[in-house]
Write a protein that holds these residues in place. Structure first.
Motif, PDB file in Angstrom:
ATOM      1  N   ASP A   2       0.831  -1.177  -0.024  1.00  0.00           N
ATOM      2  CA  ASP A   2      -0.133  -0.025   0.122  1.00  0.00           C
ATOM      3  C   ASP A   2       0.768   1.265  -0.034  1.00  0.00           C
ATOM      4  O   ASP A   2       0.254   2.476  -0.501  1.00  0.00           O
ATOM      5  CB  ASP A   2      -0.893  -0.134   1.275  1.00  0.00           C
ATOM      6  N   LEU A   3       2.260   1.251   0.540  1.00  0.00           N
ATOM      7  CA  LEU A   3       2.964   2.264   0.624  1.00  0.00           C
ATOM      8  C   LEU A   3       3.384   2.798  -0.713  1.00  0.00           C
ATOM      9  O   LEU A   3       3.832   3.844  -1.167  1.00  0.00           O
ATOM     10  CB  LEU A   3       4.177   2.204   1.574  1.00  0.00           C
ATOM     11  N   ILE A   4       3.649   1.655  -1.833  1.00  0.00           N
ATOM     12  CA  ILE A   4       4.142   2.130  -2.907  1.00  0.00           C
ATOM     13  C   ILE A   4       3.117   2.003  -4.273  1.00  0.00           C
ATOM     14  O   ILE A   4       3.242   2.648  -5.162  1.00  0.00           O
ATOM     15  CB  ILE A   4       5.089   0.986  -3.409  1.00  0.00           C
ATOM     16  N   GLN A   5       1.799   1.803  -3.666  1.00  0.00           N
ATOM     17  CA  GLN A   5       0.775   1.954  -4.758  1.00  0.00           C
ATOM     18  C   GLN A   5       0.554   3.580  -5.267  1.00  0.00           C
ATOM     19  O   GLN A   5       0.355   3.637  -6.542  1.00  0.00           O
ATOM     20  CB  GLN A   5      -0.517   1.465  -4.046  1.00  0.00           C
ATOM     21  N   PRO A   6       0.624   4.540  -4.254  1.00  0.00           N
ATOM     22  CA  PRO A   6       0.356   5.845  -4.895  1.00  0.00           C
ATOM     23  C   PRO A   6       1.718   6.106  -6.023  1.00  0.00           C
ATOM     24  O   PRO A   6       1.471   6.782  -7.102  1.00  0.00           O
ATOM     25  CB  PRO A   6       0.460   6.735  -3.763  1.00  0.00           C
ATOM     26  N   GLN A   7       2.818   5.642  -5.796  1.00  0.00           N
ATOM     27  CA  GLN A   7       3.933   5.817  -6.810  1.00  0.00           C
ATOM     28  C   GLN A   7       3.559   4.975  -8.011  1.00  0.00           C
ATOM     29  O   GLN A   7       4.014   5.526  -9.041  1.00  0.00           O
ATOM     30  CB  GLN A   7       5.202   5.258  -6.214  1.00  0.00           C
ATOM     31  N   ILE A   8       2.942   3.976  -7.920  1.00  0.00           N
ATOM     32  CA  ILE A   8       2.749   3.025  -9.244  1.00  0.00           C
ATOM     33  C   ILE A   8       1.678   3.893  -9.994  1.00  0.00           C
ATOM     34  O   ILE A   8       2.008   3.989 -11.184  1.00  0.00           O
ATOM     35  CB  ILE A   8       2.113   1.681  -8.872  1.00  0.00           C
ATOM     36  N   ALA A   9       0.892   4.436  -9.429  1.00  0.00           N
ATOM     37  CA  ALA A   9      -0.235   5.141  -9.929  1.00  0.00           C
ATOM     38  C   ALA A   9       0.398   6.310 -11.006  1.00  0.00           C
ATOM     39  O   ALA A   9       0.161   6.935 -11.660  1.00  0.00           O
ATOM     40  CB  ALA A   9      -1.325   5.744  -8.971  1.00  0.00           C
ATOM     41  N   SER A  10       1.432   6.918  -9.823  1.00  0.00           N
ATOM     42  CA  SER A  10       2.072   8.288 -10.360  1.00  0.00           C
ATOM     43  C   SER A  10       2.690   7.992 -11.679  1.00  0.00           C
ATOM     44  O   SER A  10       2.833   8.683 -12.749  1.00  0.00           O
ATOM     45  CB  SER A  10       2.856   8.939  -9.394  1.00  0.00           C
ATOM     46  N   VAL A  11       3.514   6.869 -11.643  1.00  0.00           N
ATOM     47  CA  VAL A  11       4.562   6.585 -12.772  1.00  0.00           C
ATOM     48  C   VAL A  11       3.705   5.947 -13.857  1.00  0.00           C
ATOM     49  O   VAL A  11       3.845   6.298 -15.313  1.00  0.00           O
ATOM     50  CB  VAL A  11       5.359   5.256 -12.209  1.00  0.00           C
ATOM     51  N   PHE A  12       2.437   5.407 -13.785  1.00  0.00           N
ATOM     52  CA  PHE A  12       1.505   5.017 -14.548  1.00  0.00           C
ATOM     53  C   PHE A  12       1.061   6.277 -15.628  1.00  0.00           C
ATOM     54  O   PHE A  12       1.205   6.225 -16.617  1.00  0.00           O
ATOM     55  CB  PHE A  12       0.399   4.197 -14.250  1.00  0.00           C
ATOM     56  N   ALA A  13       0.677   7.219 -14.746  1.00  0.00           N
ATOM     57  CA  ALA A  13       0.255   8.431 -15.259  1.00  0.00           C
ATOM     58  C   ALA A  13       1.085   9.236 -16.229  1.00  0.00           C
ATOM     59  O   ALA A  13       0.926   9.891 -17.174  1.00  0.00           O
ATOM     60  CB  ALA A  13      -0.571   9.360 -14.268  1.00  0.00           C
ATOM     61  N   ARG A  14       2.429   9.331 -15.513  1.00  0.00           N
ATOM     62  CA  ARG A  14       3.468  10.297 -15.942  1.00  0.00           C
ATOM     63  C   ARG A  14       4.221   9.511 -17.120  1.00  0.00           C
ATOM     64  O   ARG A  14       4.457  10.172 -18.039  1.00  0.00           O
ATOM     65  CB  ARG A  14       4.190  10.624 -14.795  1.00  0.00           C
ATOM     66  N   SER A  15       4.463   8.304 -16.921  1.00  0.00           N
ATOM     67  CA  SER A  15       5.498   7.517 -17.718  1.00  0.00           C
ATOM     68  C   SER A  15       4.840   6.669 -18.928  1.00  0.00           C
ATOM     69  O   SER A  15       5.544   6.590 -19.993  1.00  0.00           O
ATOM     70  CB  SER A  15       6.555   6.790 -17.064  1.00  0.00           C
ATOM     71  N   PHE A  16       3.579   6.342 -18.739  1.00  0.00           N
ATOM     72  CA  PHE A  16       2.903   5.436 -19.953  1.00  0.00           C
ATOM     73  C   PHE A  16       1.796   5.638 -20.270  1.00  0.00           C
ATOM     74  O   PHE A  16       1.525   5.622 -21.649  1.00  0.00           O
ATOM     75  CB  PHE A  16       2.668   4.178 -18.955  1.00  0.00           C
ATOM     76  N   ASP A  17       0.844   6.236 -19.607  1.00  0.00           N
ATOM     77  CA  ASP A  17      -0.393   6.864 -20.139  1.00  0.00           C
ATOM     78  C   ASP A  17      -0.376   8.182 -20.645  1.00  0.00           C
ATOM     79  O   ASP A  17      -0.857   8.948 -20.013  1.00  0.00           O
ATOM     80  CB  ASP A  17      -1.493   6.617 -19.050  1.00  0.00           C
ATOM     81  N   SER A  18       0.112   8.217 -21.978  1.00  0.00           N
ATOM     82  CA  SER A  18       0.450   9.623 -22.392  1.00  0.00           C
ATOM     83  C   SER A  18      -0.689  10.367 -22.492  1.00  0.00           C
ATOM     84  O   SER A  18      -0.980  11.551 -22.570  1.00  0.00           O
ATOM     85  CB  SER A  18       1.406   9.517 -23.562  1.00  0.00           C
ATOM     86  N   ASP A  19      -1.883   9.821 -22.957  1.00  0.00           N
ATOM     87  CA  ASP A  19      -3.099  10.625 -23.561  1.00  0.00           C
ATOM     88  C   ASP A  19      -4.195  10.691 -22.380  1.00  0.00           C
ATOM     89  O   ASP A  19      -4.971  11.278 -22.623  1.00  0.00           O
ATOM     90  CB  ASP A  19      -3.615  10.075 -24.814  1.00  0.00           C
ATOM     91  N   GLY A  20      -3.693   9.941 -21.132  1.00  0.00           N
ATOM     92  CA  GLY A  20      -4.602  10.217 -20.058  1.00  0.00           C
ATOM     93  C   GLY A  20      -5.999   9.536 -20.156  1.00  0.00           C
ATOM     94  O   GLY A  20      -6.875   9.824 -19.206  1.00  0.00           O
TER      95      GLY A  20
END
Length: 206
Positions: A2-20
């Motif tokens: 649970d501590l790293i879950q917000p980081q995973i979401a942040s990385v997903f939005a910033r680095s992978f899901d380019s069009d949001g």
């Protein structure tokens, strides 16, 4: 986890899901590769055009001598300064290395020649294994729905499964020794096994 879950979401939005749109597909990841390449190209060109002292877009040997001379190593304390001849030879070598990029032999290195050299280096990087390309491939293996895209939920599910397999004693954290017991589990490219960060407790007040 649970501590790293917000980081995973942040990385997903910033680095992978380019069009949001909540899905990381091949187009998103290809864009990330292009952005990374553009960043590296800009850094390469900037490092070279720092030698273009008059700003005309052409790097000449005379400019190289003036720009590189301050980079010559200084003599150690108590040691005699290098002879002028030695410094000149060193400058000649440094300038000659840069002038190898003057492929048309007109006496100056231009943007086109530098861009061509960058492309050559980038192709070598791809052949030797671009870590961003490997990450691209890794992300697409998480497409559980086989619909050509990876959602945040699919990414989190994969991390939860990996975390559970690594956390052999079920204490909610993963240490290097546990990772060593599961060498068959593929970590995402660029991720290394390191001990957890432990924040020391504040001493009790007297």
């Amino acid at each position: 986890f649970d501590l790293i879950q917000p980081q995973i979401a942040s990385v997903f939005a910033r680095s992978f899901d380019s069009d949001g749109n909540g899905i990381a597909d091949a187009a998103d990841l290809d864009l990330r590769l292009l952005l990374d390449k553009a960043r590296r190209r800009a850094q390469f060109l900037q490092s070279k055009f720092q030698l273009d002292l008059d700003g005309d877009g052409r790097i000449t040997k005379a400019e190289l001598f003036d720009a590189l001379r301050p980079r010559l190593p200084l003599s150690a304390p108590g040691q005699p300064a290098p002879a002028p001849e030695a410094n000149n030879r060193r400058l000649e070598d440094m300038a000659a290395a840069e002038m190898k990029l003057d492929t048309n032999g007109d006496g100056a290195v231009t943007y086109d020649e530098l861009a061509t050299d960058f492309e050559r280096m980038d192709q070598q990087r791809q052949l030797s294994g671009n870590p961003n390309t490997r990450l691209h491939e890794f992300i697409m293996t998480l497409d559980a729905g086989n619909d050509g895209g990876v959602t945040l939920e699919e990414l989190e599910t994969a991390w939860r499964r990996m975390f559970a397999e690594l956390d052999t004693n079920g204490d909610g954290k993963v240490v290097a020794a546990e990772i060593g017991l599961h060498s068959d589990i593929a970590l995402p490219p660029g991720r290394s096994a390191v001990p957890p960060c432990v924040i020391p407790k504040r001493p009790a007040a007297n």
